[in-house]
Write a protein that holds these residues in place. Structure first.
Motif, mmCIF file in Angstrom:
data_model
loop_
_atom_site.group_PDB
_atom_site.id
_atom_site.type_symbol
_atom_site.label_atom_id
_atom_site.label_comp_id
_atom_site.label_asym_id
_atom_site.label_seq_id
_atom_site.Cartn_x
_atom_site.Cartn_y
_atom_site.Cartn_z
ATOM 1 N N GLU A 92 2.573 1.471 -4.587
ATOM 2 C CA GLU A 92 1.168 1.678 -4.951
ATOM 3 C C GLU A 92 0.294 0.764 -4.091
ATOM 4 O O GLU A 92 0.322 0.842 -2.875
ATOM 5 C CB GLU A 92 0.976 1.455 -6.456
ATOM 6 C CG GLU A 92 1.750 2.478 -7.296
ATOM 7 C CD GLU A 92 1.563 2.269 -8.783
ATOM 8 O OE1 GLU A 92 0.993 1.232 -9.195
ATOM 9 O OE2 GLU A 92 2.000 3.156 -9.545
ATOM 10 N N ASN A 93 -0.472 -0.144 -4.697
ATOM 11 C CA ASN A 93 -1.349 -1.011 -3.907
ATOM 12 C C ASN A 93 -0.766 -2.408 -3.742
ATOM 13 O O ASN A 93 -1.492 -3.364 -3.471
ATOM 14 C CB ASN A 93 -2.733 -1.108 -4.557
ATOM 15 C CG ASN A 93 -2.693 -1.808 -5.910
ATOM 16 O OD1 ASN A 93 -1.842 -1.485 -6.739
ATOM 17 N ND2 ASN A 93 -3.589 -2.753 -6.148
ATOM 18 N N GLU A 94 0.553 -2.545 -3.895
ATOM 19 C CA GLU A 94 1.212 -3.838 -3.748
ATOM 20 C C GLU A 94 2.283 -3.760 -2.670
ATOM 21 O O GLU A 94 2.695 -2.680 -2.260
ATOM 22 C CB GLU A 94 1.823 -4.285 -5.088
ATOM 23 C CG GLU A 94 0.808 -4.427 -6.206
ATOM 24 C CD GLU A 94 1.468 -4.777 -7.527
ATOM 25 O OE1 GLU A 94 1.775 -5.963 -7.728
ATOM 26 O OE2 GLU A 94 1.673 -3.863 -8.340
ATOM 27 N N CYS B 97 -4.597 -12.445 -11.467
ATOM 28 C CA CYS B 97 -4.586 -11.075 -11.990
ATOM 29 C C CYS B 97 -3.853 -11.031 -13.331
ATOM 30 O O CYS B 97 -3.005 -11.882 -13.635
ATOM 31 C CB CYS B 97 -3.892 -10.136 -11.008
ATOM 32 S SG CYS B 97 -4.653 -10.075 -9.373
ATOM 33 N N ARG C 212 -0.841 -6.082 -12.984
ATOM 34 C CA ARG C 212 -2.018 -5.391 -12.445
ATOM 35 C C ARG C 212 -2.523 -6.144 -11.224
ATOM 36 O O ARG C 212 -3.011 -7.272 -11.337
ATOM 37 C CB ARG C 212 -3.137 -5.301 -13.488
ATOM 38 C CG ARG C 212 -2.787 -4.496 -14.716
ATOM 39 C CD ARG C 212 -4.007 -4.360 -15.610
ATOM 40 N NE ARG C 212 -5.080 -3.596 -14.959
ATOM 41 C CZ ARG C 212 -6.333 -3.567 -15.418
ATOM 42 N NH1 ARG C 212 -6.670 -4.269 -16.481
ATOM 43 N NH2 ARG C 212 -7.248 -2.844 -14.792
ATOM 44 N N ARG D 297 -5.243 -6.269 -9.515
ATOM 45 C CA ARG D 297 -6.662 -5.934 -9.476
ATOM 46 C C ARG D 297 -7.495 -7.215 -9.493
ATOM 47 O O ARG D 297 -7.122 -8.198 -10.138
ATOM 48 C CB ARG D 297 -7.059 -5.051 -10.666
ATOM 49 C CG ARG D 297 -6.355 -3.711 -10.696
ATOM 50 C CD ARG D 297 -6.723 -2.916 -11.933
ATOM 51 N NE ARG D 297 -8.115 -2.470 -11.902
ATOM 52 C CZ ARG D 297 -8.531 -1.345 -11.342
ATOM 53 N NH1 ARG D 297 -7.645 -0.538 -10.755
ATOM 54 N NH2 ARG D 297 -9.798 -0.991 -11.357
ATOM 55 N N ASP E 235 -8.693 -2.494 -7.129
ATOM 56 C CA ASP E 235 -7.322 -2.703 -6.672
ATOM 57 C C ASP E 235 -7.313 -3.604 -5.444
ATOM 58 O O ASP E 235 -8.072 -3.390 -4.487
ATOM 59 C CB ASP E 235 -6.665 -1.372 -6.312
ATOM 60 C CG ASP E 235 -6.335 -0.554 -7.542
ATOM 61 O OD1 ASP E 235 -6.253 -1.134 -8.639
ATOM 62 O OD2 ASP E 235 -6.161 0.675 -7.414
#
Length: 614
Positions: A44-46, A119, A123, A125, A132
């Protein structure tokens, strides 16, 4: 894949093991070939890096036995298939660690370590913007496998405050304008220093001028101390293919290792047992010996041979070229001798027979032997990895990054089954051709380029010495022949080229190639490759492949090239004629020249197949 587990274990008497966060899933084979130890993977965004094998949960990881290959690695007794997901706890046995550590927020542009964002658990974010976070696009790595976060602070300050320590300011990263160039990526600091773009960050000289050196970090090994490193680091894109190059070793299962008594010892888990235990075990189970048509003494003799081979390799350097070359020589002999079907598929991993019919059509072309490998098993083990430039054939193993830091007697591996065709060239004709001065001269520059690269990649202060180059007319001829046949079979046999593989047997005493399919997907063992080994069909295929190799859409530039390829170790070879998918070539598309097959248009260099009138 999961983050490293907490110290609380799972036990019947202790507290319940906390449910860890599952980050994603990859196939077992990918944990050896694509996302192995030390490789970065985006979820994902990691972004995470796969941890060392000493952190994996291997309780349910199946053992893979391949004695011949294990003997090439002193200290290694067996291999393991990467662990599968644990349905009870929703996690698998492969651990990952967050890397790179630097993240940025696309809204407030804050650039700092992930921990500083504070965070919420699970998450990634920004707590202020609820956006994100984005992991750093850039990392710092060296050719020895070390990797680190890009030093943004040093890059933006350019020596302004280095003498007094960090300035205490906050870094920001933003993209200015709509261009996708590095010039539009700007790093700033709240201390007031002038903002700097990322332009020039990929130049090693620029990093060296700022005093940025390799710190020897190994974040995939939890708690590992940095290693001293004299390499100059380079900036890489986090998702670049050059950020991780697996170094793999493989072996075919051939008799007596893959069948009969050896397979019986594996099934009874007695492969490494003392001789007295083996003798007692089978004396108590005479029905087992009768079913396998063996005696106790025959079992003991095979066990002694296995132990002797392991002892012979114990004093050798791990993964040395001599030990590994011995595997090919054993396979070459077995491929020539054949091995008819005697057992069921569970007890016989290797079936090799001669084709029916006269092989005169291919003998005229210089191919004197065809063997149909109707069943084969290959074990591919991950020995280590490198970063930066891909390792070359015969390059010393000093660049290999370690897969673990504790004492472990296994390596991650996969086993695949398939089929293939073995071809052997005419030794007399080959020797007469490869000793011609024109042929030797054609290959000499390729060999010199390879030797220069080996010397360049071997540090002056390293104990490892650059070994000799395997490049010779015979070696390049066989390799190029394998490529043109794979390309032809991908058209005639219905297999994608990426599902076919080559295995070269090329030295002073060997002159053969094995072309086979060994894959775990639908393009596995379907009989299509064995059918290509029919002498009449093979003759037509070979003539068609050579005719296709005689012309390239990039000619005359391709044919007249003095050096081609990423490392200038190819001659007449490009993507329009000879090169294959990376999964098919065991030499990274290096050491290729179709001139040796069909000859130079000027007639100065004779091709091996020219005498056949092809």
């Amino acid at each position: 894949m999961t983050p490293p587990p907490s110290s609380r274990g799972r036990g019947s008497g202790g507290p319940a093991r906390p449910r860890a966060r599952k980050l994603g899933a990859v196939r077992r084979s990918q944990l050896v070939t694509t996302y192995g130890v030390g490789a970065m993977i985006a979820v994902e965004n990691e972004s995470f890096i796969v941890s060392g094998i000493d952190s994996w949960n291997i309780d349910d990881a199946p053992i893979i036995n391949e004695g011949r290959l294990a003997n090439a690695f002193p200290g290694i007794d067996f291999f393991r298939l990467p662990p599968a997901p644990d349905p009870e706890y929703g996690i698998d046995g492969v651990r990952v660690r967050r890397f790179p550590e630097f993240y940025s927020c696309p809204d407030c542009n804050a650039l700092q370590s992930y921990k500083e964002f504070n965070c919420l658990p699970g998450r990634a974010r920004c707590p202020d913007c609820d956006e994100d976070l984005v992991p750093s696009r850039f990392v710092l790595a060296c050719d020895d496998g070390h990797i680190d976060d890009f030093p943004y602070w040093k890059w933006v300050h350019r020596g302004n405050a280095l003498q007094s320590g960090f300035c205490g300011g906050k870094l920001t990263l933003k993209t200015e304008g709509s261009a996708a160039s590095l010039r539009s990526v700007v790093v700033s600091c709240s201390c007031g220093v002038q903002s700097v773009s990322m332009e020039g960050a990929f130049r090693v000289k620029a990093l060296k001028e700022l005093g940025i050196r390799c710190e020897g970090r190994r974040p995939w090994l939890g708690g590992a101390k940095p290693q001293p490193c004299a390499r100059h680091p380079r900036t890489m894109q986090r998702g670049s293919s050059s950020a991780w190059h697996p170094v793999m070793r493989s072996a075919l299962s051939i008799p007596p290792w893959g069948e009969g008594i050896h397979q019986l010892l594996v099934q009874e888990k007695l492969l490494d047992a003392p001789e007295s235990v083996i003798r007692w075990h089978f004396e108590q189970r005479p029905a087992l010996l009768k079913r396998n048509k063996a005696t106790v003494e025959e079992v003991v003799i095979i066990a002694r041979e296995i132990a002797a081979q392991k002892a012979a390799s114990a004093g050798a350097e791990a993964g040395s070229d001599d030990l590994y070359a011995g595997l090919r020589e054993q396979e070459y002999k077995r491929l020539r001798n054949g091995n008819p079907e005697r057992h069921s598929a569970e007890r016989q991993d290797f079936i090799c027979e001669r084709p029916e019919g006269d092989i005169a059509p291919v003998r005229e072309l210089g191919v004197v032997e065809i063997m149909l490998v109707k069943r084969l098993r290959e074990v591919r083990a991950l020995q280590g990895f490198t970063r930066g430039v891909a390792p070359l054939e015969s390059e010393p193993d000093h660049r290999l990054a370690a897969l673990h830091q504790s004492d472990i007697n296994w390596l991650p591996a996969i086993e695949v089954k398939g089929e293939g065709v073995f071809l052997r060239l005419d030794e007399d004709r080959l020797q007469a051709w490869e000793t011609k001065p024109e042929v030797i001269k054609q290959v000499e520059q390729m060999r010199l380029n390879h030797l220069a690269l080996l010397r360049e990649r071997t540090p002056a202060d390293s104990k490892a010495k650059a070994s000799g180059s395997p490049v010779s007319p015979r070696f390049v001829l066989l390799h190029t022949l394998a490529h043109v046949l794979i390309n032809e079979w991908s058209l005639d046999g219905g297999y994608p080229a990426s599902a076919l593989r080559e295995r070269l047997y090329a030295n002073e005493s060997m002159a053969g190639i094995l072309l086979y399919t060994a894959t775990s997907d639908s393009a596995g063992s379907l009989g299509g490759i064995v059918a290509q080994g029919d002498p009449k069909s093979l003759s037509e295929t070979l003539r068609s492949a050579l005719a296709r190799a005689s012309w390239c859409s990039n000619d005359p530039l391709c044919m007249e090239s003095g050096a081609s390829g990423a490392d200038s170790v190819n001659l007449a070879a490009c993507h329009a004629c000879v090169l294959l998918p990376e999964t098919s070539c065991e030499l990274n598309n290096s050491f290729l020249d179709r001139t040796l097959l069909i000859g130079a248009p000027s007639g100065e260099v004779p091709g091996y197949f020219q005498a056949s009138g092809v």
